[in-house]
Design a protein around this motif. Structure first.
Motif, PDB file in Angstrom:
ATOM      1  N   GLU A 103       0.778  -1.230   0.000  1.00  0.00           N
ATOM      2  CA  GLU A 103       0.000   0.000   0.000  1.00  0.00           C
ATOM      3  C   GLU A 103       0.816   1.288   0.000  1.00  0.00           C
ATOM      4  O   GLU A 103       1.968   1.315   0.410  1.00  0.00           O
ATOM      5  N   THR A 104       0.126   2.335  -0.430  1.00  0.00           N
ATOM      6  CA  THR A 104       0.686   3.683  -0.439  1.00  0.00           C
ATOM      7  C   THR A 104      -0.418   4.647  -0.034  1.00  0.00           C
ATOM      8  O   THR A 104      -1.557   4.488  -0.466  1.00  0.00           O
ATOM      9  N   VAL A 105      -0.102   5.612   0.805  1.00  0.00           N
ATOM     10  CA  VAL A 105      -1.066   6.688   1.083  1.00  0.00           C
ATOM     11  C   VAL A 105      -0.352   8.022   0.873  1.00  0.00           C
ATOM     12  O   VAL A 105       0.736   8.237   1.412  1.00  0.00           O
ATOM     13  N   LEU A 106      -0.948   8.890   0.056  1.00  0.00           N
ATOM     14  CA  LEU A 106      -0.350  10.200  -0.224  1.00  0.00           C
ATOM     15  C   LEU A 106      -1.105  11.294   0.537  1.00  0.00           C
ATOM     16  O   LEU A 106      -2.228  11.080   0.976  1.00  0.00           O
ATOM     17  N   ASN A 107      -0.467  12.440   0.656  1.00  0.00           N
ATOM     18  CA  ASN A 107      -1.108  13.655   1.186  1.00  0.00           C
ATOM     19  C   ASN A 107      -1.486  13.564   2.662  1.00  0.00           C
ATOM     20  O   ASN A 107      -2.425  14.224   3.113  1.00  0.00           O
ATOM     21  N   ILE A 108      -0.785  12.737   3.424  1.00  0.00           N
ATOM     22  CA  ILE A 108      -1.033  12.656   4.873  1.00  0.00           C
ATOM     23  C   ILE A 108      -0.725  14.027   5.474  1.00  0.00           C
ATOM     24  O   ILE A 108       0.301  14.645   5.153  1.00  0.00           O
ATOM     25  N   GLY A 109      -1.602  14.471   6.372  1.00  0.00           N
ATOM     26  CA  GLY A 109      -1.396  15.772   7.010  1.00  0.00           C
ATOM     27  C   GLY A 109      -2.497  16.755   6.646  1.00  0.00           C
ATOM     28  O   GLY A 109      -2.591  17.834   7.224  1.00  0.00           O
ATOM     29  N   LEU A 110      -3.351  16.383   5.699  1.00  0.00           N
ATOM     30  CA  LEU A 110      -4.462  17.288   5.369  1.00  0.00           C
ATOM     31  C   LEU A 110      -5.644  16.997   6.280  1.00  0.00           C
ATOM     32  O   LEU A 110      -5.928  15.844   6.605  1.00  0.00           O
ATOM     33  N   ASN A 111      -6.319  18.040   6.673  1.00  0.00           N
ATOM     34  CA  ASN A 111      -7.589  17.899   7.390  1.00  0.00           C
ATOM     35  C   ASN A 111      -8.451  19.114   7.052  1.00  0.00           C
ATOM     36  O   ASN A 111      -8.077  19.914   6.177  1.00  0.00           O
ATOM     37  N   ASP A 112      -9.590  19.236   7.736  1.00  0.00           N
ATOM     38  CA  ASP A 112     -10.546  20.281   7.362  1.00  0.00           C
ATOM     39  C   ASP A 112      -9.943  21.686   7.460  1.00  0.00           C
ATOM     40  O   ASP A 112     -10.378  22.609   6.775  1.00  0.00           O
ATOM     41  N   VAL A 113      -8.931  21.823   8.324  1.00  0.00           N
ATOM     42  CA  VAL A 113      -8.328  23.142   8.501  1.00  0.00           C
ATOM     43  C   VAL A 113      -7.137  23.343   7.563  1.00  0.00           C
ATOM     44  O   VAL A 113      -7.058  24.316   6.811  1.00  0.00           O
ATOM     45  N   SER A 114      -6.227  22.339   7.580  1.00  0.00           N
ATOM     46  CA  SER A 114      -4.986  22.542   6.814  1.00  0.00           C
ATOM     47  C   SER A 114      -5.238  22.584   5.312  1.00  0.00           C
ATOM     48  O   SER A 114      -4.429  23.137   4.564  1.00  0.00           O
ATOM     49  N   VAL A 115      -6.369  22.014   4.871  1.00  0.00           N
ATOM     50  CA  VAL A 115      -6.665  22.070   3.436  1.00  0.00           C
ATOM     51  C   VAL A 115      -6.795  23.525   2.979  1.00  0.00           C
ATOM     52  O   VAL A 115      -6.383  23.888   1.876  1.00  0.00           O
ATOM     53  N   ARG A 116      -7.305  24.360   3.878  1.00  0.00           N
ATOM     54  CA  ARG A 116      -7.445  25.778   3.517  1.00  0.00           C
ATOM     55  C   ARG A 116      -6.081  26.469   3.518  1.00  0.00           C
ATOM     56  O   ARG A 116      -5.806  27.318   2.673  1.00  0.00           O
ATOM     57  N   GLY A 117      -5.216  26.039   4.459  1.00  0.00           N
ATOM     58  CA  GLY A 117      -3.844  26.565   4.477  1.00  0.00           C
ATOM     59  C   GLY A 117      -3.127  26.218   3.177  1.00  0.00           C
ATOM     60  O   GLY A 117      -2.457  27.060   2.567  1.00  0.00           O
ATOM     61  N   LEU A 118      -3.324  24.971   2.741  1.00  0.00           N
ATOM     62  CA  LEU A 118      -2.661  24.520   1.513  1.00  0.00           C
ATOM     63  C   LEU A 118      -3.168  25.337   0.316  1.00  0.00           C
ATOM     64  O   LEU A 118      -2.386  25.743  -0.550  1.00  0.00           O
ATOM     65  N   ALA A 119      -4.483  25.590   0.332  1.00  0.00           N
ATOM     66  CA  ALA A 119      -5.046  26.406  -0.753  1.00  0.00           C
ATOM     67  C   ALA A 119      -4.384  27.778  -0.757  1.00  0.00           C
ATOM     68  O   ALA A 119      -4.010  28.312  -1.809  1.00  0.00           O
ATOM     69  N   GLY A 120      -4.192  28.304   0.436  1.00  0.00           N
ATOM     70  CA  GLY A 120      -3.590  29.633   0.551  1.00  0.00           C
ATOM     71  C   GLY A 120      -2.152  29.672   0.048  1.00  0.00           C
ATOM     72  O   GLY A 120      -1.810  30.445  -0.833  1.00  0.00           O
ATOM     73  N   VAL A 121      -1.297  28.782   0.589  1.00  0.00           N
ATOM     74  CA  VAL A 121       0.119  28.858   0.192  1.00  0.00           C
ATOM     75  C   VAL A 121       0.340  28.460  -1.255  1.00  0.00           C
ATOM     76  O   VAL A 121       1.244  28.973  -1.920  1.00  0.00           O
ATOM     77  N   SER A 122      -0.492  27.552  -1.757  1.00  0.00           N
ATOM     78  CA  SER A 122      -0.276  27.133  -3.150  1.00  0.00           C
ATOM     79  C   SER A 122      -0.954  28.106  -4.104  1.00  0.00           C
ATOM     80  O   SER A 122      -0.655  28.120  -5.293  1.00  0.00           O
ATOM     81  N   GLY A 123      -1.874  28.905  -3.556  1.00  0.00           N
ATOM     82  CA  GLY A 123      -2.625  29.811  -4.408  1.00  0.00           C
ATOM     83  C   GLY A 123      -3.529  29.047  -5.364  1.00  0.00           C
ATOM     84  O   GLY A 123      -3.893  29.532  -6.429  1.00  0.00           O
TER      85      GLY A 123
END
Ligand code: PEP
Ligand code: MG
Length: 906
Positions: A103-123
């Protein structure tokens, strides 16, 4: 405290046992200073402890915390940070590659809050929600065991409702909505919410990777590939880099040479604005590396430099995964790449020419199996073909013929000059004659060790087995695939190297490597295109080097002058086993029958007299074909009833004739003999040396034929090097008795013919008792030849004909074997007997010559065993000779990277 966690900067490519292949190579690339996203590897040892104890070792949690914090400090971001979150991937990586099994799991560390942070920094809001929905689906499937179809269905219904067909056409809002749907799926299916704590996500994902070592499919894969079950997998935790951040991002795979042909150059696929799994899934057409060079010259230049660096470092073809994140190149994986058989030889020779490896190393870069694959005829891939089904590639080759559904028809059609393919649901020993007559064998059931597969491989017959899409109806004489019906006589073609089954004729070409091996370099190079010529030259160079390196001699098992001549062309240095029973079949069967039925010494002597000149003729032919080289002739081995008619058939014939009042006297005598010689376990009955001791004159006749043939050859100016071999000896006394008789006959012939006959008499070691008393047997034997077919049967208590088809498939499934012991020598059991016999035999008689003539003599792994056990030669079927030569060379030259001081070289 055991060290369970290694940062990428701490490991090296030598540590595959501990770090797995992926982890070891990521560490190596990090050490080389290549742009690897930072991360750490949890060891296979941690996995083994977890699997044994059922819980994660407490120290592991602590070590992960420390490694994670160090990672966060290095990249200046934290897992789950609401503003600028660090995301990681969690990937399996065992010592041996098990593609797609774990198995492989990607993008560990995202949740309901950090997803918005990621949107912000990545634009890029769409990217953030896409990453989150991917995490929930992967995590849901892999960690929480939710049926993937539920996520696929949710995605499909979202696309339908938006009126789009492609994932990429969904916008940020759509994906945000999809995340809600996915979270509901998780709640419905597991009764709990998708975990919001990044560390919990990480810990659960790591456990899931550990657990995936033991899934049913992973176990099955390991059994098939003979990977030990107790290795465990490592887990790689790596900073995520994103190829899906817009047009200046992308992901790709590449090779430093063409893995299909070995052609030099760089090969690869690149997919802009995509993540790794999109390349594999084939959702869009990929671009070439040349396209990448146009779009992003800087990254392409850097990539080429890395490829060159890696190839120089590994000194081999490398297979690489990379990602470009907004114009920055990252290396995600590398390994020494898998390649086709032709590419293996060509690349080995190229690397020698480039002075990157030595000839000794080149020899280790190819295998006997690869050489065998190159020797089989091939289908012309450019021809139009209709594929019916795909089964297991059980025995390589390309065979075309009319479909027949039973053994008798195969034999009859073959006798009439037709090429046939024997099609069966599965085969059993009764199909043997049909299998011999057929150009190829196709079954709809059974695995790679089914009867069909094992027997076909043993005799070099092309075979595809387990083609389950085909419904074989032997009674109706049809094979169906959906609406297509193949009737008896319809032409089909099977490719034993790929498992493909085709309807109709497909043109076949002789392999250029086979031409080289049989007819020499010039014949193979005449008219060959450049690529073929390069391949043939590469095989020639590597094989020549193997010959100059090997210590083991290579002989052939051959019974006729024709086979012997062929074996000699293929490089045999003599005959290790001539089975004389094959000489008593056909027309001569009647003579053997006379011998068996003889009711007086005179009648027996006359029957033997009739057989003698024929035997002598066979031997003259054989000795001529192998002039100057050793020829080991084995005295008769099988039970006599094999030369008599079938018991049931004969009883019926007698009964019917009696009923009709016909004269049955002759048949009645025959039947009485058949009854007298009938055995419940012929394999353990009156055969081998036992026959020689109880059937007066039989062995003496054979010995006389051998001696006279040798005398004839000497007088004709030849150099016969014949050796006499006694089968199935269990006691030194048996051998003494036969030797007394043999020595007498040899002396008599030598005197009569006025020649010097220097004919060694040796024995087969094919019974456990022979192996265990080898010190005593050596007193009476001039040489030993291990009959590992019978030694395997008797050590295991298996009757090969009965057990292979009956339960070997089940034994392989259950993991009792990883490979049939009739194919690859069971080194720890049967091999122990071999070692004992070698040691005690040579102790009693220093320098005693020893060989092996069981089928294992042509099996790569077994050849290595025989080399280590210090035998003098292996003997195998003529068509396995080149394989044995190559593997004997590889065994002698086993090249040790560390010894050359190259390990870990930077
Ligand atoms: C053997 O037993 O390994 C052998 C070579 O003899 P056969 O296969 O003829 O029994
Ligand atoms: Mg035998």
């Amino acid at each position: 405290m055991p060290k369970y966690v290694y940062e990428f900067s701490e490991g090296s490519k030598e540590e595959k046992d501990l770090l797995g292949g992926k982890g070891a190579n990521l560490a190596e690339m990090t050490r080389l200073g290549l742009p690897v996203p930072p991360g750490f590897t949890v060891t296979t040892e941690a996995c083994r402890r977890y699997l044994a104890d059922g819980v994660v070792p407490p120290e592991l949690r602590v070590q992960v915390t420390r490694a994670l914090r160090a990672l966060e400090d290095r990249v200046g971001r934290q897992l789950g940070d609401p503003q600028d979150p660090l995301l990681v991937s969690v990937r399996s990586g065992a010592k041996f590659s098990m593609p797609g099994m774990m198995e492989t799991v990607l993008n560990i560390g995202l949740n309901d809050v950090s997803v918005r942070g990621l949107a912000g920094v990545s634009g890029d809001e769409r990217f953030a929600w896409d990453s989150y929905r991917r995490l929930i689906a992967m995590f849901g499937k892999t960690v929480l065991g939710i049926d993937d179809a539920l996520f696929v269905e949710a995605m499909d219904s979202m696309k339908r409702s938006r009126g789009v067909t492609q994932d990429v056409d969904l916008g940020a809002n759509d994906l945000e909505e999809l995340v809600e749907v996915y979270k509901k799926v998780v709640h419905q299916e597991t009764g709990r919410s998708f975990p919001q704590q990044p560390r919990e996500q990480l810990d659960l994902a790591m456990n899931a990777v550990f657990d995936s070592w033991n899934t049913e499919r992973a176990r099955l894969y390991r059994r098939r590939e003979r990977i030990p079950d107790d290795l465990g997998t490592a887990v790689n935790v790596c900073t995520m880099v994103f190829g899906n951040l817009g047009p200046d991002s992308g992901t790709g795979v590449c090779f430093t040479r063409d893995p299909a042909t070995g052609r030099q150059g760089v090969y690869g696929d690149y997919l802009p604005n995509a993540q790794g799994e999109d390349v594999v899934a084939g959702i869009r057409n990929t671009l070439t590396l040349a396209d990448l060079a146009e779009r992003d010259p800087k990254s392409a230049r850097q990539l080429y430099a890395v490829m060159r660096r890696l190839e120089t470092h590994y000194r081999d073809l490398c297979d690489i995964e990379f990602t470009i994140e907004r114009g920055k190149l990252w290396m995600l994986q590398t390994r020494v790449g898998k390649r086709t058989a032709a590419a293996a030889f060509r690349i080995a020779a190229q690397l020698v020419d480039e002075q990157l490896i030595t000839m000794d190393e080149a020899l280790q870069r190819v295998t006997g199996d690869q050489l065998a694959r190159l020797m089989f005829p091939q289908f012309d891939r450019s021809a139009a073909r209709t594929r019916l089904a795909t089964g297991l590639a059980a025995s390589p080759g390309a065979a075309v013929g009319e479909a027949v559904f039973d053994s008798a028809t195969a034999v009859a059609r073959h006798a009439a000059g037709d090429s046939v393919i024997l099609v069966r649901r599965e085969t059993n020993p009764d199909d043997l004659e049909g299998m011999i007559a057929a150009a190829g064998v196709l079954t709809s059931r059974g695995g790679k060790t089914s009867h069909a597969a094992v027997v076909a491989r043993g005799m070099g017959r092309t075979c595809v087995c387990g083609a389950e899409a085909i419904d074989v109806d032997a009674a109706a004489r049809t094979a169906r695939v959906g609406d297509i019906v193949v009737n008896e006589g319809d032409v089909i073609a099977i490719d034993g190297s790929t498992g493909e089954v085709f309807l109709g004729d497909v043109p076949v070409m002789t392999s250029p490597v086979a031409t080289y091996l049989e007819e020499g370099l010039d014949a193979a190079l005449t008219g060959a295109d450049e690529e073929t010529a390069e391949l043939v030259q590469a095989v020639h160079r590597v094989l020549t080097h193997a010959d100059s390196t090997r210590r083991l001699g290579v002989r052939a098992n051959a019974d006729t002058g024709e086979d012997a001549a062929r074996a000699r062309r293929l490089g045999a240095e003599g005959i290790g086993l001539c089975r004389t029973e094959h000489m008593f079949l056909g027309d001569r069967r009647a003579l053997v029958e006379r011998l068996i039925l003889a009711d007086s010494a005179a009648a027996r002597a006359s029957a033997l007299e009739a057989l003698m000149p024929q035997q002598r003729g066979d031997f003259v032919e054989l000795l001529e074909a192998m002039d100057g080289l050793p020829v080991t002739i084995r005295l008769l081995d099988p039970p006599l009833h094999e030369f008599l008619p079938d018991r049931t058939e004969l009883s019926v014939r007698v009964a019917v004739a009696r009923e009709r009042g016909e004269d049955t006297a002759a048949d009645e005598t025959l039947l009485a003999a058949v009854e007298r010689l009938h055995e419940s376990n012929p394999m353990l009955g009156l055969r081998g040396v036992r026959l020689g001791l109880v059937v007066p004159g039989l062995f003496a006749m054979q010995v006389r034929a051998i001696a006279e043939a040798a005398a004839e050859r000497i007088k004709a100016g030849g150099d016969p090097q014949v050796e006499i071999m006694v089968p199935l000896v269990g006691s030194v006394m048996e051998l003494h008795l036969i030797r007394d008789e043999t020595d007498g006959v040899l002396a008599e012939v030598a005197e009569r013919e006025n020649v010097t006959l220097d004919i060694p008499v040796g024995t087969m070691i094919e019974l456990p008792r022979a192996a265990l008393t080898a010190g005593r047997i050596a007193e009476a034997a001039d040489f030993f030849s291990f009959g590992t077919n019978d030694l395997t049967q008797t050590a295991w208590g298996f009757s090969r004909d009965d057990v292979e088809a009956a339960f070997f498939a089940a034994y392989l499934d259950k993991g009792v074997f990883t490979v049939s012991p009739f194919e690859t020598l069971d080194a720890i059991g049967v091999g122990r007997l071999v070692r004992i016999a070698v040691e005690e035999g040579r102790r009693a008689r220093p320098g005693l010559k020893m060989g092996v003539c069981g089928e294992h003599g042509g099996d790569p792994e077994s050849v290595h065993f025989f080399h280590e056990a210090e035998l003098d030669y292996v003997s195998c079927s003529p068509f396995r000779i080149p394989v044995a030569r190559l593997e004997a060379g590889r065994a002698a030259g086993a090249y040790d990277d560390t010894a050359a001081g190259l390990a870990g070289a930077r």
